[in-house]
Design an enzyme around this catalytic site. Structure first.
Site, PDB file in Angstrom:
ATOM      1  N   HIS A   1      -9.754   1.420   4.275  1.00 41.06           N
ATOM      2  CA  HIS A   1      -8.666   1.395   5.048  1.00 41.06           C
ATOM      3  C   HIS A   1      -8.891   2.500   6.051  1.00 41.06           C
ATOM      4  O   HIS A   1      -9.918   3.377   5.975  1.00 41.06           O
ATOM      5  CB  HIS A   1      -7.378   2.339   3.985  1.00 41.06           C
ATOM      6  CG  HIS A   1      -6.292   2.115   4.676  1.00 41.06           C
ATOM      7  ND1 HIS A   1      -5.833   3.060   5.613  1.00 41.06           N
ATOM      8  CD2 HIS A   1      -5.240   1.213   4.625  1.00 41.06           C
ATOM      9  CE1 HIS A   1      -4.777   2.874   6.183  1.00 41.06           C
ATOM     10  NE2 HIS A   1      -4.313   1.596   5.708  1.00 41.06           N
TER      11      HIS A   1
ATOM     12  N   GLU B   1      -6.365  -4.689   9.995  1.00 37.54           N
ATOM     13  CA  GLU B   1      -5.324  -3.584  10.386  1.00 37.54           C
ATOM     14  C   GLU B   1      -5.613  -2.996  11.819  1.00 37.54           C
ATOM     15  O   GLU B   1      -6.557  -2.040  11.617  1.00 37.54           O
ATOM     16  CB  GLU B   1      -5.198  -2.783   9.239  1.00 37.54           C
ATOM     17  CG  GLU B   1      -4.759  -3.391   7.932  1.00 37.54           C
ATOM     18  CD  GLU B   1      -4.208  -2.397   7.120  1.00 37.54           C
ATOM     19  OE1 GLU B   1      -3.141  -2.604   6.714  1.00 37.54           O
ATOM     20  OE2 GLU B   1      -4.633  -1.226   6.818  1.00 37.54           O
TER      21      GLU B   1
ATOM     22  N   ASN C   1       0.967  -1.076  -0.035  1.00 37.78           N
ATOM     23  CA  ASN C   1      -0.026   0.028  -0.036  1.00 37.78           C
ATOM     24  C   ASN C   1       0.905   1.243   0.075  1.00 37.78           C
ATOM     25  O   ASN C   1       1.205   1.534   1.072  1.00 37.78           O
ATOM     26  CB  ASN C   1      -0.870  -0.180   1.571  1.00 37.78           C
ATOM     27  CG  ASN C   1      -1.800   1.438   1.490  1.00 37.78           C
ATOM     28  OD1 ASN C   1      -1.861   1.939   0.452  1.00 37.78           O
ATOM     29  ND2 ASN C   1      -2.298   1.497   2.211  1.00 37.78           N
TER      30      ASN C   1
ATOM     31  N   LYS D   1       0.130   4.209  -0.200  1.00 40.85           N
ATOM     32  CA  LYS D   1      -0.619   5.459   0.277  1.00 40.85           C
ATOM     33  C   LYS D   1      -0.096   6.742  -0.780  1.00 40.85           C
ATOM     34  O   LYS D   1      -0.097   6.337  -2.136  1.00 40.85           O
ATOM     35  CB  LYS D   1      -0.033   5.749   1.448  1.00 40.85           C
ATOM     36  CG  LYS D   1      -0.441   4.544   2.399  1.00 40.85           C
ATOM     37  CD  LYS D   1      -0.105   4.698   3.922  1.00 40.85           C
ATOM     38  CE  LYS D   1      -0.610   3.376   4.636  1.00 40.85           C
ATOM     39  NZ  LYS D   1      -0.467   3.535   5.953  1.00 40.85           N
TER      40      LYS D   1
ATOM     41  N   GLY E   1       1.717   2.130  10.832  1.00 45.14           N
ATOM     42  CA  GLY E   1       2.766   3.413  10.495  1.00 45.14           C
ATOM     43  C   GLY E   1       3.286   3.831  11.994  1.00 45.14           C
ATOM     44  O   GLY E   1       3.899   4.936  11.949  1.00 45.14           O
TER      45      GLY E   1
ATOM     46  N   GLU F   1      -7.426   4.871   7.252  1.00 48.51           N
ATOM     47  CA  GLU F   1      -7.213   6.165   7.097  1.00 48.51           C
ATOM     48  C   GLU F   1      -8.453   6.960   6.329  1.00 48.51           C
ATOM     49  O   GLU F   1      -8.624   8.047   6.418  1.00 48.51           O
ATOM     50  CB  GLU F   1      -5.859   6.481   6.347  1.00 48.51           C
ATOM     51  CG  GLU F   1      -4.654   6.296   7.156  1.00 48.51           C
ATOM     52  CD  GLU F   1      -3.395   5.551   6.580  1.00 48.51           C
ATOM     53  OE1 GLU F   1      -3.422   5.824   5.266  1.00 48.51           O
ATOM     54  OE2 GLU F   1      -2.447   5.136   7.087  1.00 48.51           O
TER      55      GLU F   1
ATOM     56  N   SER G   1       2.583  -2.003  10.597  1.00 42.69           N
ATOM     57  CA  SER G   1       4.128  -2.339  10.820  1.00 42.69           C
ATOM     58  C   SER G   1       4.738  -3.426  10.373  1.00 42.69           C
ATOM     59  O   SER G   1       5.385  -3.809  11.388  1.00 42.69           O
ATOM     60  CB  SER G   1       4.260  -1.676  12.275  1.00 42.69           C
ATOM     61  OG  SER G   1       4.034  -0.434  12.489  1.00 42.69           O
TER      62      SER G   1
HETATM   63  P1  PGA Z   1       2.244   0.559   7.846  1.00 45.14           P
HETATM   64  O1  PGA Z   1       0.774   0.511   7.061  1.00 45.14           O
HETATM   65  O2  PGA Z   1       2.841  -0.997   7.144  1.00 45.14           O
HETATM   66  O3  PGA Z   1       2.881   1.411   7.361  1.00 45.14           O
HETATM   67  O4  PGA Z   1       1.909   0.405   9.133  1.00 45.14           O
HETATM   68  C1  PGA Z   1      -0.150  -0.377   6.723  1.00 45.14           C
HETATM   69  C2  PGA Z   1      -1.280  -0.073   6.007  1.00 45.14           C
HETATM   70  O5  PGA Z   1      -1.911   1.082   6.313  1.00 45.14           O
HETATM   71  O6  PGA Z   1      -1.888  -0.696   5.116  1.00 45.14           O
END
Ligand code: PGA
Length: 254
Positions: A95, A167, A9, A11, A173, A97, A213
């Site tokens: 997601h 998630e 991903n 982003k 993140g 976010e 992460s």
């Molecule tokens: P991350 O993000 O691996 O940076 O924690 C995962 C995601 O948001 O899909």
């Protein structure tokens, strides 16, 4: 046996030139990789270019969002058929976010998942609790509601054409990964829920990814869990070497 799926991903990262460079790098790095599916979920703008670059590879391309209508006066939106027409095969839906910053509800996620399926895309439907919810000990009820409402009305065939991603919001993140046991507990709950709302065959086959992460150093222990079938990788997918090591998760035994 469920086939592992490793999804990047990206982003809102990278220019077009950087996106093309990373896609080409991964095409080369992963050309001998077998026995798993790999997908790069890239910004809308780069779907077509990255898909063209990856034509002669096993790596698929995904988007990170879509709108549920097929076409019409929805300024600024992108539909499932549009994505399909430029070589997209997967799309992340719901997601955290998007839920957090763009106020997407489970009902929106449900409409988007259905629109993706209708367009022939595989939705990667995301669920997961916030830190507050985990501390309040309501993870199970939050995830149960998200699964029920986000996947409401999907047929067995739809479920087989979908991927679920767990998630935990507190792990995204933050460098703070869920332990393999914490993740497995929720994955197993999700598989049970799919069994109840669909059937045991579908539950046995549907892939449930972990995200939050993931790094080359922790992917192996996560992938060893019986109900973790893959990963949705943010930060660590932005570098070719690090995503390659995640895709080759079995080599990371330590
Ligand atoms: P991350 O993000 O691996 O940076 O924690 C995962 C995601 O948001 O899909």
């Amino acid at each position: 046996m469920r086939r592992p799926l490793l999804a990047a991903n990206w982003k809102m990262h990278k220019t077009l030139a950087e996106a093309e460079a990373l896609a080409s790098d991964l095409k080369e790095r992963l050309k001998d990789v077998a026995g798993r599916d790999v997908v790069l979920c890239v910004p809308f703008l780069y779907v077509e270019a990255v898909a063209a670059l990856l034509l002669e590879s096993e790596i698929a391309v995904g988007a990170q969002n879509l709108y549920w209508e097929e076409k019409g006066a929805f300024t600024g939106e992108i539909s499932g058929p549009m994505l399909k027409s430029v070589g997209c095969d997967y799309v992340i839906v719901g997601h955290s976010e998007r839920r957090q910053y763009f106020r997407e509800t489970n009902q929106d996620v449900n409409r988007k998942a259905k629109a993706a399926l209708k367009a022939g895309l595989t939705p990667i439907v995301c669920v997961g609790e916030t830190l507050q919810q985990r501390e309040d000990d309501v993870t199970e009820s939050v995830v149960t509601t998200q699964i029920h409402e986000s996947l409401d009305g999907l047929s067995k065939g739809d479920m087989l054409g979908s991927v679920i991603a767990y998630e935990p919001v507190w792990a995204i993140g933050t460098g703070r990964t869920a332990t393999p046991e914490q993740a497995e507990e929720v994955h197993s709950l999700i598989r049970d829920l799919v069994g109840q709302t669909s059937d045991s065959d579908v539950a046995e086959q549907v892939r449930i990814l972990y995200g939050g992460s993931i790094k080359p150093e922790n992917v192996y222990d996560l992938m060893r869990q019986p109900n973790i079938d893959g990963g949705l990788v943010g930060g660590a997918s932005l570098d070719g070497s690090s995503f390659e090591r995640i895709v080759r998760f079995e080599d990371r035994k330590s």
